[in-house]
Design a protein around this motif. Structure first.
Motif, PDB file in Angstrom:
ATOM      1  N   UNK A 344      16.557  -2.739 -11.493  1.00  0.00           N
ATOM      2  CA  UNK A 344      15.540  -1.757 -11.148  1.00  0.00           C
ATOM      3  C   UNK A 344      14.146  -2.225 -11.517  1.00  0.00           C
ATOM      4  N   UNK A 345      14.008  -2.815 -12.702  1.00  0.00           N
ATOM      5  CA  UNK A 345      12.695  -3.303 -13.132  1.00  0.00           C
ATOM      6  C   UNK A 345      12.234  -4.486 -12.288  1.00  0.00           C
ATOM      7  N   UNK A 346      13.190  -5.341 -11.882  1.00  0.00           N
ATOM      8  CA  UNK A 346      12.835  -6.531 -11.116  1.00  0.00           C
ATOM      9  C   UNK A 346      12.431  -6.187  -9.677  1.00  0.00           C
ATOM     10  N   UNK A 347      13.029  -5.175  -9.101  1.00  0.00           N
ATOM     11  CA  UNK A 347      12.716  -4.803  -7.716  1.00  0.00           C
ATOM     12  C   UNK A 347      11.437  -3.986  -7.597  1.00  0.00           C
ATOM     13  N   UNK A 348      10.957  -3.419  -8.699  1.00  0.00           N
ATOM     14  CA  UNK A 348       9.767  -2.576  -8.645  1.00  0.00           C
ATOM     15  C   UNK A 348       8.529  -3.334  -8.167  1.00  0.00           C
ATOM     16  N   UNK A 349       8.218  -4.542  -8.703  1.00  0.00           N
ATOM     17  CA  UNK A 349       7.026  -5.258  -8.203  1.00  0.00           C
ATOM     18  C   UNK A 349       7.105  -5.568  -6.712  1.00  0.00           C
ATOM     19  N   UNK A 350       8.304  -5.904  -6.227  1.00  0.00           N
ATOM     20  CA  UNK A 350       8.449  -6.183  -4.794  1.00  0.00           C
ATOM     21  C   UNK A 350       8.172  -4.936  -3.970  1.00  0.00           C
ATOM     22  N   UNK A 351       8.600  -3.772  -4.471  1.00  0.00           N
ATOM     23  CA  UNK A 351       8.321  -2.522  -3.770  1.00  0.00           C
ATOM     24  C   UNK A 351       6.840  -2.205  -3.724  1.00  0.00           C
ATOM     25  N   UNK A 352       6.135  -2.450  -4.826  1.00  0.00           N
ATOM     26  CA  UNK A 352       4.689  -2.217  -4.856  1.00  0.00           C
ATOM     27  C   UNK A 352       3.975  -3.194  -3.926  1.00  0.00           C
ATOM     28  N   UNK A 353       4.427  -4.456  -3.918  1.00  0.00           N
ATOM     29  CA  UNK A 353       3.847  -5.444  -3.009  1.00  0.00           C
ATOM     30  C   UNK A 353       4.056  -5.038  -1.553  1.00  0.00           C
ATOM     31  N   UNK A 354       5.210  -4.455  -1.257  1.00  0.00           N
ATOM     32  CA  UNK A 354       5.470  -3.954   0.093  1.00  0.00           C
ATOM     33  C   UNK A 354       4.426  -2.909   0.488  1.00  0.00           C
ATOM     34  N   UNK A 355       4.128  -1.976  -0.411  1.00  0.00           N
ATOM     35  CA  UNK A 355       3.136  -0.940  -0.112  1.00  0.00           C
ATOM     36  C   UNK A 355       1.765  -1.559   0.133  1.00  0.00           C
ATOM     37  N   UNK A 356       1.384  -2.550  -0.668  1.00  0.00           N
ATOM     38  CA  UNK A 356       0.089  -3.211  -0.497  1.00  0.00           C
ATOM     39  C   UNK A 356       0.041  -3.952   0.838  1.00  0.00           C
ATOM     40  N   UNK A 357       1.137  -4.616   1.209  1.00  0.00           N
ATOM     41  CA  UNK A 357       1.192  -5.345   2.477  1.00  0.00           C
ATOM     42  C   UNK A 357       1.025  -4.402   3.658  1.00  0.00           C
ATOM     43  N   UNK A 358       1.666  -3.250   3.587  1.00  0.00           N
ATOM     44  CA  UNK A 358       1.553  -2.269   4.674  1.00  0.00           C
ATOM     45  C   UNK A 358       0.102  -1.846   4.852  1.00  0.00           C
ATOM     46  N   UNK A 359      -0.591  -1.559   3.746  1.00  0.00           N
ATOM     47  CA  UNK A 359      -1.989  -1.148   3.840  1.00  0.00           C
ATOM     48  C   UNK A 359      -2.856  -2.262   4.434  1.00  0.00           C
ATOM     49  N   UNK A 360      -2.610  -3.512   4.009  1.00  0.00           N
ATOM     50  CA  UNK A 360      -3.400  -4.637   4.521  1.00  0.00           C
ATOM     51  C   UNK A 360      -3.149  -4.869   6.006  1.00  0.00           C
ATOM     52  N   UNK A 361      -1.891  -4.829   6.412  1.00  0.00           N
ATOM     53  CA  UNK A 361      -1.558  -5.026   7.828  1.00  0.00           C
ATOM     54  C   UNK A 361      -2.146  -3.903   8.673  1.00  0.00           C
ATOM     55  N   UNK A 362      -2.129  -2.683   8.151  1.00  0.00           N
ATOM     56  CA  UNK A 362      -2.727  -1.573   8.881  1.00  0.00           C
ATOM     57  C   UNK A 362      -4.202  -1.807   9.167  1.00  0.00           C
ATOM     58  N   UNK A 363      -4.926  -2.352   8.198  1.00  0.00           N
ATOM     59  CA  UNK A 363      -6.352  -2.612   8.396  1.00  0.00           C
ATOM     60  C   UNK A 363      -6.594  -3.782   9.345  1.00  0.00           C
ATOM     61  N   UNK A 364      -5.655  -4.732   9.388  1.00  0.00           N
ATOM     62  CA  UNK A 364      -5.834  -5.920  10.232  1.00  0.00           C
ATOM     63  C   UNK A 364      -5.112  -5.809  11.574  1.00  0.00           C
ATOM     64  N   UNK A 365      -4.493  -4.667  11.828  1.00  0.00           N
ATOM     65  CA  UNK A 365      -3.611  -4.556  12.997  1.00  0.00           C
ATOM     66  C   UNK A 365      -4.335  -4.764  14.315  1.00  0.00           C
ATOM     67  N   UNK A 366      -5.659  -4.489  14.356  1.00  0.00           N
ATOM     68  CA  UNK A 366      -6.388  -4.626  15.609  1.00  0.00           C
ATOM     69  C   UNK A 366      -6.585  -6.085  16.017  1.00  0.00           C
ATOM     70  N   UNK A 367      -6.308  -7.020  15.108  1.00  0.00           N
ATOM     71  CA  UNK A 367      -6.526  -8.436  15.398  1.00  0.00           C
ATOM     72  C   UNK A 367      -5.374  -9.061  16.186  1.00  0.00           C
ATOM     73  N   UNK A 368      -4.233  -8.406  16.182  1.00  0.00           N
ATOM     74  CA  UNK A 368      -3.084  -8.881  16.956  1.00  0.00           C
ATOM     75  C   UNK A 368      -2.380  -7.682  17.563  1.00  0.00           C
ATOM     76  N   UNK A 369      -1.724  -7.855  18.720  1.00  0.00           N
ATOM     77  CA  UNK A 369      -0.926  -6.753  19.270  1.00  0.00           C
ATOM     78  C   UNK A 369       0.186  -6.367  18.295  1.00  0.00           C
ATOM     79  N   UNK A 370       0.578  -5.085  18.262  1.00  0.00           N
ATOM     80  CA  UNK A 370       1.629  -4.648  17.332  1.00  0.00           C
ATOM     81  C   UNK A 370       2.916  -5.457  17.455  1.00  0.00           C
TER      82      UNK A 370
END
Length: 510
Positions: A344-370
């Motif tokens: 559980x402790x080891x998977x937590x950072x990966x889960x947080x990184x997933x949330x950060x990646x989603x936010x970053x991709x959302x902001x950059x989504x206009x640069x490539x087709x979905x």
């Protein structure tokens, strides 16, 4: 239909809060979706403790999760009808009350049937809520803002299952399984407060909710529910020794799905519906309303190729996501011998990184087709599964964490882009139906994916049971081949993702 009127209509709220209303509305439904997602994922950590409390076998207590999944999967199909008939606010608030009530009743229950009833109520609410954010994003935001809105929403929703199990594990250890039910209560209460301020009473499109709209397709709902239940039960039965019951259930599920599709096509035929309405018009007004009935699933959405391919990606993605969510902790515990708290402790950072990646991709989504973001995400996810056989305890666990992070980055590419790629360009009147359909096929794939991964794993474990004198090595080989199976399934979805990005064909006529 006239535009909605009143102090809580969409037009009134937009006039009151201006341009920021759409973001406040998205925040409101995001908290409700977080409550729904948390209630669906966090219960797994409480199942062993609950099994001991009620002295139940593993197969029976597992229905705490399975019952929730079936209720959530099927209720998604009712969202468009509920929104058009009762409006956003009433539907959303009823769902929040169901989640809140399910949490309180489940946490206080002393009988297992009452616990099951609470879980089913939570599942029904979670299923209805799931398609609403996508409908809001595609209707309330301009195309250049949709990626950013999807990223913000996805980041919030993913944080719930990323953080929830870690907190839930501590709560179970300290307070017992009942505390898990109460975790959803604060989120539901805040969502209800925000709903009274920012969620409109209007139906999608800003029109007034119409209580006299066509009735719910109960026949279609029963066919979809029974078929889904038989499919999931059939997959579970495949894990036993007697496959006769499993094959029977799977065949009946296939027949039920075929009947469901035939019934939906029947309701879409305008000549028959017009004849039925004319015949009903000679009776009383109530009879006319009862005769008017729209399809539960508007099959016209599949006439748009980019949506059909997106739905196929969504189904396969559901298998990979939920299958790996089941497989990874089991692999780490049984195959690598790691403790549950460490996992559980080891998977937590990966889960947080997933949330950060989603936010970053959302902001950059206009640069490539979905479709390109989805394709890159599927490729990274497939690669993370395919390289899992290289992990071995003797070589350390660094590679394992790198692959887990790689897979989460892939998921971060897919999540904010899949709905946009599948539904962008659809007629606005089809967006509520399309959102519920794509959510339904994703959850159907997810529910099936857990059973499929378990079947493949148990099959390979049985094959290697007597093939090696070292039990640990036999276990690892079985897990590795199951990961390769998931990699293959994910890679096949790349074909559909590529087709999703191609020019849309004209919609097919019924």
């Amino acid at each position: 239909m006239s535009l909605a009127q009143g102090p809580h209509s969409l037009q009134a709220l937009q006039a009151r809060y201006g341009e920021r209303h759409r973001w406040l509305l998205l925040l409101s439904v995001m908290l409700g979706s977080m409550a729904a997602v948390m209630s669906s994922t966090i219960m797994n950590v409480a199942i062993p403790d609950m099994s001991q409390h009620f002295t139940l076998g593993q197969s029976r207590v597992q229905w705490v999760t399975s019952g929730f999944m079936v209720a959530m999967t099927v209720s998604m199909l009712t969202t468009p009808w509920l929104l058009s008939r009762y409006g956003y606010r009433r539907v959303y608030e009823v769902c929040m009350w169901l989640l809140l009530g399910g949490g309180v009743v489940g946490g206080l229950a002393n009988d297992f049937p009452l616990v099951m009833a609470a879980r089913v109520a939570e599942g029904l609410a979670a299923g209805v809520v799931q398609p609403i954010p996508a409908i809001i994003i595609l209707r309330a935001f301009a195309s250049e803002e949709q990626g950013r809105a999807s990223g913000m929403f996805g980041m919030g929703v993913v944080l719930a299952p990323a953080i929830g199990p870690s907190i839930g594990g501590v709560l179970v250890d300290v307070f017992g399984w009942r505390s898990i039910f109460f975790m959803v209560v604060p989120l539901a209460m805040v969502a209800l407060w925000l709903s009274r301020r920012y969620v409109p009473t209007s139906a999608p499109g800003g029109v007034q909710a119409d209580a006299g709209s066509p009735g719910l397709d109960w026949i279609g709902l029963v066919l979809a529910s029974v078929s889904t239940l038989m499919l999931l039960n059939g997959l579970v039965q495949l894990r036993g020794d007697d496959h006769t019951v499993a094959v029977t259930l799977l065949v009946l599920a296939g027949v039920g799905m075929a009947l469901f599709v035939a019934w939906q096509r029947h309701l879409l035929q305008p000549d028959r519906r017009l004849h039925r309405m004319r015949r009903a018009s000679s009776g009383r007004k109530g009879q006319v309303r009862q005769a008017r009935r729209g399809p539960l699933m508007n099959l016209r959405v599949f006439g748009h190729r980019h949506f059909a391919m997106g739905a196929l990606v969504s189904f396969t993605y559901g298998i990979a996501l939920f299958g790996s969510t089941y497989l990874l902790p089991v692999y780490m515990q049984m195959g690598l011998g790691l403790s549950p708290s460490y996992i559980g402790a080891a998977l937590l950072p990966a889960g947080i990184l997933l949330a950060v990646t989603i936010a970053a991709v959302g902001r950059l989504s206009h640069r490539m087709p979905p479709a390109h973001w989805v394709s890159w995400g599927l490729a990274l996810l497939a690669l993370s599964f395919a390289l899992m056989p290289l992990v071995h305890p003797a070589a350390g666990l660094a590679l394992l964490w790198i692959l887990v992070i790689l897979g989460r980055i892939g998921l971060g590419f897919i999540l904010p882009s899949l709905n946009l790629g599948a539904m962008r360009g659809l007629p606005k009147d089809l967006i509520p139906q399309a959102s519920s359909v794509i959510g339904f096929v994703r959850m159907l794939g997810g529910a099936a994916g857990v059973s499929i991964c378990a079947i493949v794993l148990e099959w390979r474990l049985a094959v290697y049971a007597h093939a090696s004198g070292i039990p640990g090595r036999a276990d690892l080989r079985a897990f590795n081949e199951t990961f390769v199976f998931l990699a293959t399934m994910t890679a096949l979805a790349l074909l559909a993702a590529w087709k999703m990005g191609e020019a849309e064909e004209p919609p097919k006529k019924d």
